[in-house]
Enzyme design. Structure first.
Site, PDB file in Angstrom:
ATOM      1  N   THR A  48     -29.534 -26.352   8.894  1.00  0.00           N
ATOM      2  CA  THR A  48     -28.262 -27.085   8.807  1.00  0.00           C
ATOM      3  C   THR A  48     -28.087 -27.774   7.464  1.00  0.00           C
ATOM      4  OG1 THR A  48     -28.228 -27.376  11.178  1.00  0.00           O
ATOM      5  CG2 THR A  48     -26.925 -28.945   9.915  1.00  0.00           C
ATOM      6  N   SER A  85     -33.840 -22.299  11.507  1.00  0.00           N
ATOM      7  CA  SER A  85     -35.290 -22.417  11.727  1.00  0.00           C
ATOM      8  C   SER A  85     -35.776 -21.470  12.815  1.00  0.00           C
ATOM      9  CB  SER A  85     -35.668 -23.857  12.068  1.00  0.00           C
ATOM     10  OG  SER A  85     -34.977 -24.299  13.214  1.00  0.00           O
ATOM     11  N   THR A 119     -33.617 -28.030  11.778  1.00  0.00           N
ATOM     12  CA  THR A 119     -34.319 -29.047  12.567  1.00  0.00           C
ATOM     13  C   THR A 119     -34.788 -28.547  13.929  1.00  0.00           C
ATOM     14  OG1 THR A 119     -32.193 -29.818  13.393  1.00  0.00           O
ATOM     15  CG2 THR A 119     -33.100 -30.977  11.480  1.00  0.00           C
ATOM     16  N   ASP A 120     -34.193 -27.447  14.424  1.00  0.00           N
ATOM     17  CA  ASP A 120     -34.477 -27.039  15.807  1.00  0.00           C
ATOM     18  C   ASP A 120     -35.957 -26.803  16.071  1.00  0.00           C
ATOM     19  OD1 ASP A 120     -31.810 -27.249  16.302  1.00  0.00           O
ATOM     20  OD2 ASP A 120     -31.400 -25.099  16.277  1.00  0.00           O
TER      21      ASP A 120
HETATM   22  N1  GLU Z   1     -30.000 -26.421  13.486  1.00  0.00           N
HETATM   23  C1  GLU Z   1     -30.272 -25.080  13.096  1.00  0.00           C
HETATM   24  C2  GLU Z   1     -31.734 -24.919  12.740  1.00  0.00           C
HETATM   25  O1  GLU Z   1     -32.587 -25.565  13.246  1.00  0.00           O
HETATM   26  C3  GLU Z   1     -29.503 -24.659  11.915  1.00  0.00           C
HETATM   27  C4  GLU Z   1     -28.458 -23.689  12.165  1.00  0.00           C
HETATM   28  C5  GLU Z   1     -28.278 -22.755  10.978  1.00  0.00           C
HETATM   29  O2  GLU Z   1     -28.914 -22.915   9.955  1.00  0.00           O
HETATM   30  O3  GLU Z   1     -27.516 -21.818  11.122  1.00  0.00           O
HETATM   31  O4  GLU Z   1     -32.088 -24.135  11.931  1.00  0.00           O
END
Ligand code: GLU
Length: 360
Positions: A48, A85, A119-120
């Protein structure tokens, strides 16, 4: 004191107070008066923090968003990947750990490394690096909860703080740290606790390692478990990581998923047990059956914190559990999976794997 000298005294006093106040508020550069600024290598993986409507920001774009960085560090940047992620593969995890080790080996004057990630699953990447980077210098993982097209995008603030921690001498020896919202958490304990809120990264009962304030980076505790420079896991010797699945315990759960994981090639299974590691009887039978076939089963807890102690289960099935499984100690199931993959790349001996779970 003669009356006519009072105004002059007050003027001098006010100037001193003003000066002291300004000095306390000003962000202090981390270099010594004469020395060059610390060099920090930045690897961007996506997430993100790199997201905006119409395309992703690159490592170079991100560095340009933080002009105050020139007060704290000399950045070098590199685009490792640009994905969410959850889209990173385990082969990319290995590649990233090897790249960071190579940077540290080849450049003895590098101060530290910053990595941006979504962050996920950030806590999994951070813990993997905590176990596989073999250097005492700081490695800081940074992300954002709001993307660059959103009002309140906190990516630049978090990234600047990540650089400041990586450039800080006090951060050395703390292994891999996750920095968001002015807080420094250890990779081992930090977890994403909320799907949306900014203050999502918490170390629950353990608390933060330190904070990043306007004037300086402050640490209050240090990780005591084995990590980074004291780790035994050598990613140079690991070509691929073995399959390890995580399976949850819930009311009347069937053991079929455990049997299926083993049939599909899992060499290890982490069970996110109820409470202090309870399973259903169907799951217990499946665990015993796959353990007989050499699959290593680690018992953890789905509660979010607390310790599963090795060899202390007083339940009627306790003896069986002690013989057939390894206790996750206080590691969250997804982190127990990271450690089990690395452990299985070295050994299948249950006692040896239990030692690793107690040491890392
Ligand atoms: N929150 C998502 C992650 O952890 C990001 C979404 C994205 O990069 O498309 O990667």
């Amino acid at each position: 004191m003669p009356r006519n000298r009072l105004p002059a005294v007050w003027t001098v006093l006010s100037l001193v107070i003003l000066f002291c106040d300004a000095a306390a508020q000003a962000p202090a550069p981390s270099r010594g008066a004469m020395g060059p600024l610390p060099r920090v290598h930045f690897l961007a993986t996506g997430g993100t923090i790199s997201n905006r409507a119409g395309g992703r920001l690159t490592a170079e774009d991100l560095v340009k968003l933080i002009p105050p960085l020139e007060t704290y560090a000399q950045p070098e940047f590199e685009q490792f990947s640009n994905v969410a992620s959850s889209a990173l593969t385990l082969d990319q995890y290995l590649k990233l750990a090897r790249r960071i080790n190579e940077l540290f080996e080849q450049d003895k004057t590098l101060a530290g490394v910053v990595i941006t990630s979504g962050t996920d699953t950030m806590e999994e990447l951070a813990y993997f690096l905590h176990l596989t980077v073999r250097d005492f210098r700081p490695v800081v993982v940074v992300g954002a909860m709001r993307n660059a097209s959103t009002i309140g995008y906190e990516g630049p603030a978090n990234l600047l703080e990540g650089f400041r921690v990586a450039a800080s001498r006090a951060a050395a020896g703390n292994g891999v740290m996750v920095v968001l919202n002015d807080e420094i958490n250890s990779a081992r304990e930090v977890t994403k606790t909320d799907a949306l809120r900014l203050h999502t990264f918490q170390s629950r009962i353990y608390g933060v390692l330190g904070v990043v304030d306007a004037d300086r980076v402050s640490f209050y505790r240090a990780p005591v478990k084995r990590h980074t420079a004291k780790s035994e896991f050598d990613v140079k010797k690991i070509e691929t990581l073995p399959r390890v699945d995580v399976i949850m315990v819930y009311q009347d759960a069937s053991g079929d998923l455990i049997t299926a994981a083993a049939a599909n090639g899992a060499r290890g299974i982490v069970v996110a047990g109820a409470g202090a590691g309870a399973t259903t009887s169907s799951q217990r039978e499946a665990i015993n059956a796959v353990a007989q076939k050499g699959v290593v089963v680690v018992m953890g807890t789905r509660t979010g914190s607390g310790r599963i102690a090795p060899g202390t289960d007083q339940a009627p099935s306790g003896g069986e559990r002690r013989r057939n499984t390894v206790a996750a100690e206080d590691l969250a199931p997804v982190k127990a999976r990271i450690l089990l993959m690395l452990a299985l790349a070295k050994t299948h001996d249950l006692a040896e794997i239990q030692r690793m779970f107690s040491e890392y």
